[in-house]
Design an enzyme around this catalytic site. Structure first.
Site, PDB file in Angstrom:
ATOM      1  N   ASP A 232       3.202   9.477  -0.786  1.00 40.03           N
ATOM      2  CA  ASP A 232       2.074   8.664  -0.348  1.00 40.03           C
ATOM      3  C   ASP A 232       1.864   7.552  -1.363  1.00 40.03           C
ATOM      4  O   ASP A 232       2.004   7.801  -2.571  1.00 40.03           O
ATOM      5  CB  ASP A 232       0.804   9.535  -0.283  1.00 40.03           C
ATOM      6  CG  ASP A 232      -0.131   9.105   0.833  1.00 40.03           C
ATOM      7  OD1 ASP A 232      -0.099   7.912   1.185  1.00 40.03           O
ATOM      8  OD2 ASP A 232      -0.875   9.952   1.351  1.00 40.03           O
TER       9      ASP A 232
ATOM     10  N   HIS B 244       0.829  -1.225   0.000  1.00 35.37           N
ATOM     11  CA  HIS B 244       0.000   0.000   0.000  1.00 35.37           C
ATOM     12  C   HIS B 244       0.853   1.259   0.000  1.00 35.37           C
ATOM     13  O   HIS B 244       0.328   2.343  -0.211  1.00 35.37           O
ATOM     14  CB  HIS B 244      -0.932  -0.014   1.218  1.00 35.37           C
ATOM     15  CG  HIS B 244      -1.996  -1.071   1.122  1.00 35.37           C
ATOM     16  ND1 HIS B 244      -3.314  -0.786   0.888  1.00 35.37           N
ATOM     17  CD2 HIS B 244      -1.911  -2.430   1.190  1.00 35.37           C
ATOM     18  CE1 HIS B 244      -4.011  -1.911   0.825  1.00 35.37           C
ATOM     19  NE2 HIS B 244      -3.179  -2.925   1.016  1.00 35.37           N
TER      20      HIS B 244
HETATM   21  O1  F6P Z   1      -1.878   2.500   4.375  1.00 37.35           O
HETATM   22  C1  F6P Z   1      -0.676   2.370   5.018  1.00 37.35           C
HETATM   23  C2  F6P Z   1      -0.864   1.982   6.472  1.00 37.35           C
HETATM   24  O2  F6P Z   1       0.384   1.788   7.052  1.00 37.35           O
HETATM   25  C3  F6P Z   1      -1.666   0.713   6.667  1.00 37.35           C
HETATM   26  O3  F6P Z   1      -0.903  -0.461   6.562  1.00 37.35           O
HETATM   27  C4  F6P Z   1      -2.151   0.976   8.035  1.00 37.35           C
HETATM   28  O4  F6P Z   1      -3.205   0.188   8.459  1.00 37.35           O
HETATM   29  C5  F6P Z   1      -2.523   2.452   7.999  1.00 37.35           C
HETATM   30  O5  F6P Z   1      -1.514   3.007   7.200  1.00 37.35           O
HETATM   31  C6  F6P Z   1      -2.631   3.102   9.371  1.00 37.35           C
HETATM   32  O6  F6P Z   1      -1.479   2.891  10.144  1.00 37.35           O
HETATM   33  P1  F6P Z   1      -1.445   2.022  11.480  1.00 37.35           P
HETATM   34  O7  F6P Z   1      -2.022   0.675  11.153  1.00 37.35           O
HETATM   35  O8  F6P Z   1      -0.018   1.982  11.885  1.00 37.35           O
HETATM   36  O9  F6P Z   1      -2.317   2.740  12.464  1.00 37.35           O
END
Ligand code: F6P
Length: 459
Positions: free
Chosen positions: A365, A157
Site C-alpha cells: 500500500d 499515492h
Molecule cells: O489512492 C490510490 C487510488 O487509486 C486513488 O488514485 C483513487 O482515487 C483511489 O485509490 C480509489 O480508486 P478509484 O478512483 O479507482 O475508485
C-alpha cells in the site's frame, strides 16, 4: 499569492461518498487553499469520440471544479485498462494480475493529452500545478509540449516497485522519462525514493545521483518523500459528532460482551483481505477463548468491479468468510461480519472507536490513511490497538503499531491475540506516540512541505 491547480483522475463527487484517501485528502487541501480542481466527472458517455470529452466548470465555495466526461472507449482503455490493469497491479508488485493488452496505452496517452488540452486555457501565468497519481504520469510532459511554463509537481499515492518489476511494463522507460517533465516528484515513503533512484540508476543511465536531485534522460528532477497525512482536527471533530457517537454506542451495546476487530478497505487485491480472514480463522483455532467473544467486522467497499481480478477476489473472499462462519459460528454468535458496501464517512470514526483492534494489513500500500484514522478515533484513556502491515507506507511512520507480515498467517493470528490481550498502560503509551506522529505529519503539513519544496525547486 499563486493559485493552486490540482489535477487528479478522481475528484470529490457530492452525489457519492468518497472511496479512497486521495479524494478526502485533496478535498481537505483545497478547502484550505481554494483554487482549481480538475478531474474526471465520474460520467461515462455511451456516444462521444475518444479524446473529446466535454469540460464542465462549476464553483464549489472557493474551489472551481473542472470536470471532464469520458466516453466508453476512453474509460475502458485509460481507466480500467492502462491505469488499473497495468499500472495498479505492477506498482503493487502483482505482475501475475497485470493485463499488458497493447491497446490500452493509446487510450492512456489520449486521455492525458485531452486533460492537457482542456487545462491549458484555464491556466494563469503564476499558477502552481499539482498533479496526482498514476493515471496522470505523462500529463506534465503533455502540458510542456503545449508550451506550459508554470511549475508542476507530481505526487504518486501508490508505491514505486523495484526496478525489475517496473521494467515489466512495456512502456516503463517512457513512463519514467515522463516524470522528468515535473519540477518535483513526491513519493509516499523513503522506500519508494530508494526504488525510484535505483530504477534511474540501473535502467535510466542516471548521469548524476544527488541527495534529492536526480539527473537522467537529459533532465533533472527533485525527488523526495512526503508521507501523506489526514486532517487530524477535522477527523477528531467527526469523532465527537453525533453520527459517530451514536454508531459507537450502538455497536458497544450490540456487542456488549464481545471484542471487535475492524477492517475498512476497498475490496482490492492489494489490501490482503483473504490473508486477513485466514489469520482470523487461525486466531479462533489457536486461541479458542476468542470463540463467542471476538467478532471481525470487515467492510470491503466495492471498487473497479469491471476488472476481472476484482470479481475473482470477491468470490474468493466471500467463500472464505462463509467458511469461517459456517465452521465456527454458533446460534448466538457469528465470528465474521462481512459488508460489501461503502460506509458513510461520518460513521467511520464511531466504528473505529468501538473496535478494540484496527486491522490494516495490506500486501502492499502506498500509505493507507485508515491506519491514521483508526488511531485518531480512539479514546486516549482506553485506546484500541492498531495491527499494521509492514508493507503499508504508513509503517515507516507508525512503528508503535503492532507491525505484521500479512503473508504469515500464524504470526498475524498471534499479533491479533497480543492486541486483544494488551494491557492498558502499553496501549496508552503506544497510542500517545502514534498520535504525536500523526498530528505533526497531518495533511496540512503534507501540503505545506510539498508546495514549499515545489516553490523552491529549480530556483
Ligand atoms: O489512492 C490510490 C487510488 O487509486 C486513488 O488514485 C483513487 O482515487 C483511489 O485509490 C480509489 O480508486 P478509484 O478512483 O479507482 O475508485
Amino acid at each position: 499569492m499563486s493559485r493552486l491547480v490540482v489535477v487528479s483522475n478522481r475528484l470529490a463527487d457530492p452525489r457519492k461518498p468518497a472511496a479512497g484517501g486521495l479524494v478526502v485528502a485533496l478535498g481537505e487541501v483545497l478547502n484550505q487553499t481554494g483554487g482549481l480542481w480538475m478531474g474526471w466527472s465520474g460520467n461515462v458517455l455511451e456516444g462521444g469520440a475518444p479524446g473529446e470529452g466535454e469540460l464542465h466548470l462549476r464553483q464549489a465555495g472557493a474551489v472551481t471544479l473542472a470536470t471532464i466526461d469520458l466516453c466508453r472507449e476512453d474509460h475502458h482503455s485509460y481507466y480500467h485498462g492502462y491505469s488499473n490493469s497495468v499500472l495498479w497491479p505492477v506498482f503493487h508488485y502483482r505482475l501475475d494480475l497485470a493485463d499488458f493488452n497493447a491497446h490500452y496505452i493509446a487510450g492512456y496517452r489520449r486521455v492525458n493529452q485531452m486533460f492537457a488540452r482542456k487545462l491549458l486555457p484555464l491556466l494563469r501565468a503564476d499558477d502552481i500545478i499539482w498533479i496526482h497519481d498514476y493515471h496522470l504520469i505523462p500529463l506534465a510532459a503533455e502540458l510542456r509540449a503545449l508550451g506550459c511554463r508554470q511549475r508542476i509537481g507530481f505526487f504518486l499515492h501508490v508505491p514505486v516497485p523495484p526496478p525489475l518489476i517496473m521494467a515489466a511494463i512495456p512502456q516503463h522507460e517512457w513512463l519514467m522519462r515522463s516524470l522528468f517533465a515535473y519540477d518535483l516528484v513526491g513519493l509516499q515513503s523513503e522506500a519508494d525514493v530508494v526504488h525510484f533512484k535505483h530504477y534511474v540508476h540501473t535502467e535510466g543511465r542516471a548521469e548524476k545521483l544527488g541527495d534529492q536531485h536526480v539527473r537522467a534522460f537529459g533532465a533533472t528532477v527533485l525527488v523526495q518523500a512526503f508521507p501523506i497525512g489526514i486532517d487530524v482536527d477535522e477527523f477528531s471533530r467527526l469523532t465527537r459528532a453525533s453520527d459517530a457517537v451514536e454508531t459507537c454506542a450502538r455497536l458497544r451495546a450490540e456487542y456488549s460482551r464481545r471484542r471487535l476487530l475492524l477492517g475498512i478497505d476497498r475490496l482490492d487485491y492489494s489490501k490482503g483481505l483473504p490473508q486477513r480472514v485466514r489469520a482470523f480463522r487461525e486466531l479462533l483455532e489457536r486461541y479458542p477463548e476468542n470463540c463467542a467473544s471476538a467478532t471481525l467486522v470487515m467492510i470491503a467497499a466495492p471498487t473497479r468491479d469491471n476488472v476481472h481480478a476484482y470479481t475473482d477476489l470477491r468470490q474468493e473472499l466471500e467463500g472464505l468468510c462463509g467458511a469461517v462462519n459456517g465452521d465456527y459460528g454458533e446460534l448466538d454468535w457469528m465470528p465474521l461480519r462481512y459488508i460489501h458496501r461503502m460506509v458513510a464517512r461520518k460513521r467511520v470514526p464511531g466504528l473505529c472507536r468501538a473496535a478494540a483492534v484496527g486491522l490494516v494489513t495490506p500486501l502492499r500500500d502506498g500509505m493507507n490513511l485508515v491506519a491514521k484514522e483508526y488511531v485518531v478515533a480512539q479514546d486516549p484513556q482506553d485506546p484500541g490497538v492498531l495491527v499494521l502491515s509492514r508493507f503499508a507506507g504508513a509503517a515507516e511512520q507508525l512503528d508503535e503499531a503492532l507491525l505484521v507480515n500479512p503473508y504469515d498467517t500464524q504470526a498475524m493470528a498471534d499479533s491479533m491475540q497480543r492486541a486483544l490481550q494488551m494491557p492498558l498502560v502499553e496501549r496508552q503509551e503506544r497510542h500517545s506516540k502514534l498520535m504525536e506522529r500523526i498530528r505533526t505529519h497531518d495533511v496540512h503539513w503534507w501540503r505545506r512541505s510539498f508546495l514549499s519544496a515545489l516553490q523552491a525547486a529549480n530556483d
